[in-house]
Design a protein around this motif. Structure first.
Motif, PDB file in Angstrom:
ATOM      1  N   LYS A   1      19.611  62.998 -73.586  1.00 44.19           N
ATOM      2  CA  LYS A   1      19.745  62.123 -72.431  1.00 44.19           C
ATOM      3  C   LYS A   1      21.201  61.996 -71.979  1.00 44.19           C
ATOM      4  CE  LYS A   1      18.591  57.463 -70.755  1.00 44.19           C
ATOM      5  NZ  LYS A   1      17.947  56.170 -71.097  1.00 44.19           N
ATOM      6  N   GLY A   2      22.119  62.000 -72.939  1.00 50.32           N
ATOM      7  CA  GLY A   2      23.533  61.843 -72.604  1.00 50.32           C
ATOM      8  C   GLY A   2      24.123  63.005 -71.840  1.00 50.32           C
ATOM      9  N   LYS A   3      23.313  64.027 -71.560  1.00 52.12           N
ATOM     10  CA  LYS A   3      23.785  65.204 -70.829  1.00 52.12           C
ATOM     11  C   LYS A   3      23.019  65.431 -69.531  1.00 52.12           C
ATOM     12  CE  LYS A   3      24.564  68.805 -73.579  1.00 52.12           C
ATOM     13  NZ  LYS A   3      24.384  69.812 -74.655  1.00 52.12           N
ATOM     14  N   ILE A   4      22.127  64.499 -69.179  1.00 54.98           N
ATOM     15  CA  ILE A   4      21.252  64.711 -68.017  1.00 54.98           C
ATOM     16  C   ILE A   4      21.593  63.759 -66.870  1.00 54.98           C
ATOM     17  CG2 ILE A   4      18.870  64.779 -67.197  1.00 54.98           C
ATOM     18  CD1 ILE A   4      17.966  65.284 -70.047  1.00 54.98           C
ATOM     19  N   LEU A   5      21.927  64.310 -65.731  1.00 51.03           N
ATOM     20  CA  LEU A   5      22.119  63.509 -64.527  1.00 51.03           C
ATOM     21  C   LEU A   5      20.783  62.845 -64.188  1.00 51.03           C
ATOM     22  CD1 LEU A   5      24.315  63.004 -62.251  1.00 51.03           C
ATOM     23  CD2 LEU A   5      23.074  64.744 -60.939  1.00 51.03           C
ATOM     24  N   PRO A   6      20.767  61.544 -63.854  1.00 49.94           N
ATOM     25  CA  PRO A   6      19.490  60.907 -63.489  1.00 49.94           C
ATOM     26  C   PRO A   6      18.733  61.747 -62.469  1.00 49.94           C
ATOM     27  CG  PRO A   6      21.205  59.256 -63.649  1.00 49.94           C
ATOM     28  CD  PRO A   6      21.888  60.595 -63.804  1.00 49.94           C
ATOM     29  N   LEU A   7      17.460  61.927 -62.694  1.00 51.44           N
ATOM     30  CA  LEU A   7      16.675  62.834 -61.856  1.00 51.44           C
ATOM     31  C   LEU A   7      16.644  62.413 -60.392  1.00 51.44           C
ATOM     32  CD1 LEU A   7      13.646  63.749 -64.162  1.00 51.44           C
ATOM     33  CD2 LEU A   7      15.716  65.065 -63.690  1.00 51.44           C
ATOM     34  N   GLU A   8      16.740  61.107 -60.134  1.00 52.84           N
ATOM     35  CA  GLU A   8      16.745  60.670 -58.745  1.00 52.84           C
ATOM     36  C   GLU A   8      18.010  61.153 -58.026  1.00 52.84           C
ATOM     37  OE1 GLU A   8      18.004  57.024 -61.265  1.00 52.84           O
ATOM     38  OE2 GLU A   8      16.543  58.684 -61.359  1.00 52.84           O
ATOM     39  N   LYS A   9      19.106  61.279 -58.754  1.00 51.94           N
ATOM     40  CA  LYS A   9      20.330  61.796 -58.158  1.00 51.94           C
ATOM     41  C   LYS A   9      20.193  63.298 -57.894  1.00 51.94           C
ATOM     42  CE  LYS A   9      24.295  60.013 -59.389  1.00 51.94           C
ATOM     43  NZ  LYS A   9      24.533  59.052 -58.296  1.00 51.94           N
ATOM     44  N   THR A  10      19.616  64.011 -58.854  1.00 46.68           N
ATOM     45  CA  THR A  10      19.374  65.440 -58.645  1.00 46.68           C
ATOM     46  C   THR A  10      18.439  65.653 -57.461  1.00 46.68           C
ATOM     47  OG1 THR A  10      19.685  65.909 -61.004  1.00 46.68           O
ATOM     48  CG2 THR A  10      18.496  67.549 -59.689  1.00 46.68           C
ATOM     49  N   GLU A  11      17.411  64.820 -57.375  1.00 42.21           N
ATOM     50  CA  GLU A  11      16.469  64.969 -56.265  1.00 42.21           C
ATOM     51  C   GLU A  11      17.153  64.735 -54.927  1.00 42.21           C
ATOM     52  OE1 GLU A  11      12.120  63.344 -54.650  1.00 42.21           O
ATOM     53  OE2 GLU A  11      12.848  62.732 -56.635  1.00 42.21           O
TER      54      GLU A  11
END
Length: 346
Positions: free
Chosen positions: A191-201
């Motif tokens: 999790k500490g390496k994942i941009l929040p999915l809403e931001k990616t979207e």
């Protein structure tokens, strides 16, 4: 003609093994009479396909070569089927320690990577205000070869030429009239390496409006596939590659992409092997730890300057603040601007 072989061991992870490729390719180019017996995970054999004088030995540590007895069995196989001058341990974990002990006992020299564990522990310490850039993994690999008596400079120009056309089956699957192609690999192991999915979207929505741009999603697994399917149903000019292609085919596709948006994950390293620019996202981890993509521009890393960063070498520790602000507070415009800068050069 191969006069001598080095036994090289690096079992995992994918990104770490990918970083051995420029090193091994450069070693072979510098020493044309040398060969490499490469020990790694079976699924990573693709990374060494087509490399002359590399003999890939798949090491399945969950079944055939499990535990101490598995390493004994592996050594017996190596002794029976191959000849090698000395061993280069690029992993330095329990399994490689067992194998190298056996190799050393047999009378062959062994050389081991210095992972800089103490330095890395200090880098992520909450009590350390002075963060410094540590030696890269690739340089650490080079140092081991030098200790073995084979110093050399990196001479790696990618696994494949940019001019190579895609195979017909791939071209048919991803055919588009778009003139620009963005690859996006939004997931990582922790999790500490994942941009929040809403931001990616939101970034996907931004580029999906452009008729001249195709967006390809890289990843696998049930959760990732479901997320990708939701995005492709919602946004035009997008395509999920999950489960459709082999690793080599994905490398070929990455080779023909203009840019990859990736987390600090294996995809960053795969794109680096085909010299595709990467805009990489860093949260809990940091390029200072030495895991930045080979040949990537340092300015293409997206990260916030926060006193608590980095808090983890691999991203698996929980956030000290509890809010993952290092990722949640990244401005999407910063990411978009870096992607646009790369696209504008095409």
């Amino acid at each position: 003609m191969v006069e001598k072989n080095l036994l090289v061991m690096r079992l995992s992870a994918m990104g770490d093994v990918a970083m051995t490729v420029p090193v091994i390719a450069s070693f072979l180019r510098t020493y044309p009479n040398m060969g490499v017996i490469m020990l790694s995970a079976p699924r990573l054999s693709t990374l060494f396909e087509g490399m002359d004088r590399v003999t890939f030995v798949p090491v399945d540590t969950k079944q055939t070569y499990k535990g101490t007895f598995g390493m004994v069995k592996l050594f017996k196989k190596l002794k029976k089927e191959y000849t090698f001058e000395q061993m280069v341990d690029l992993h330095d974990v329990l399994r490689s320690k067992i194998l190298r002990t056996i190799v050393r006992t047999s009378g062959k020299p062994v050389h081991v990577i210095d992972k800089g564990r103490a330095e890395k522990k200090q880098l992520v310490s909450a009590q350390n205000p002075n963060k410094k850039h540590l030696k890269s993994s690739i340089q650490r690999y080079l140092d081991v070869f030098a200790k073995a008596g084979y110093p050399f400079e990196l001479q790696f120009e990618g696994l494949m030429a940019k001019e190579i056309a895609l195979p017909e089956n791939i071209e048919k699957e991803i055919a588009t009239s778009a003139t620009k192609r963005i690859a996006i690999a939004p997931f990582a192991q922790h999790k500490g390496k994942i941009l929040p999915l809403e931001k990616t979207e939101a970034i996907i929505a931004h580029y999906a409006k452009r008729e001249d741009t195709q967006i390809l999603f890289f990843g696998g697994g049930k959760t990732e596939t479901e997320v990708f399917n939701g995005w492709t149903a919602k946004y035009p000019n997008t395509l999920s590659l999950a489960g459709k292609f082999t690793m080599m085919e994905e490398l070929q596709i990455l080779n023909r992409c203009d840019v990859l948006l990736s987390m600090d994950s294996a995809n960053m390293h795969l794109a680096s092997l085909v010299q595709t620019p990467v805009v990489s996202i860093w949260g809990a981890t940091h390029p200072f730890a030495g895991f930045y993509g080979f040949g990537q521009e340092p300015d293409n890393a997206v990260q916030l300057d926060m006193p608590c960063r980095p808090c983890s070498i691999y991203g698996k520790e929980p956030c000290r603040r509890g809010d993952y602000a290092c990722l949640c507070e990244i401005d999407n415009n910063l990411i978009i601007n870096k992607i646009d800068r790369i696209l504008d050069k095409k």
